[in-house]
Design a protein around this motif. Structure first.
Motif: not given
Length: 224
Positions: A76, A73-74
């Protein structure tokens, strides 16, 4: 318990380093797995060639499992792509089996099938990462990633660095090259002069749509 096809593939892998994806390997796998020849030939009509295809697709399935289990989710987007390509290569595990497969699918008789398998891997990655493109980008994304994946695999086959660090650095450079191309395309779209010059070709490309045929990687039944 592994099914018959998996048993044959597992048995074949111990012979591939010596005999490649060959009829000799197929016959040895049939004997080692204790499978009736008629059943084995029904599962893999072309013998070891179909086993090599099954081995590639097993790697795709393992890659998708790793992507599904990862927390991204976090990350790039470029890092997600790098993670997916790395997951696919690490899923292969047996470098000699991959090397022998590369040799097999480089033969003119099987080159088209080898290209289709790589395209299928690229398509699986894009779909796993949530790609929903329906236009010409559907093709360009998969073509570009196919090039990144195949070149990285070839580098990995000759990489003896600890933990294959050189391979992952090579992968990062290839993805950076792709990102530069995407930035250039964005620059063309944002430029009034360049976008006007490209208006005609863009209108033509806008007419290109993703395939709907079921027998193509990424076709209507395989896109989620």
């Amino acid at each position: 318990m592994p099914d018959t096809a998996d048993r044959l593939l597992d048995a074949a892998l111990s012979h591939v380093p010596f005999d490649g994806w060959s009829e000799t390997t197929f016959r040895a796998a049939v004997q080692d797995a204790g499978v009736d020849r008629t059943v084995a030939r029904a599962l893999f009509p072309r013998g070891a060639v179909d086993l090599a295809v099954a081995y590639h697709r097993r790697g795709d399935a393992l890659m998708l499992e790793r992507i599904g289990a990862a927390e991204m989710d976090g990350m790039r987007f470029r890092d997600k792509v790098a993670f997916a390509v790395r997951a696919r290569i690490e899923a292969a595990e047996d470098r000699e089996a991959v090397r022998r497969g590369t040799t097999l699918f480089a033969l003119p008789l099987y080159a088209a099938e080898g290209a289709k398998l790589i395209w299928g891997t690229a398509d699986a990655i894009w779909r796993a990462l949530g790609d929903t493109s329906e236009d010409v980008n559907w093709y360009t994304k998969r073509a570009t990633l196919s090039g990144v994946y195949s070149s990285t695999v070839l580098f990995w086959l000759g990489d003896d660095s600890p933990g294959h660090e050189a391979t992952w650095a090579f992968l990062d450079r290839r993805i950076e090259d792709v990102m530069r191309i995407e930035k250039m395309k964005a620059g063309v779209r944002d430029s009034k002069v360049l976008s006007a010059l490209a208006a005609g070709p863009v209108r033509i490309l806008d007419m290109v749509k993703a395939p709907k045929r079921d027998d193509l990687p990424g076709g209507s039944t395989t896109r989620g």
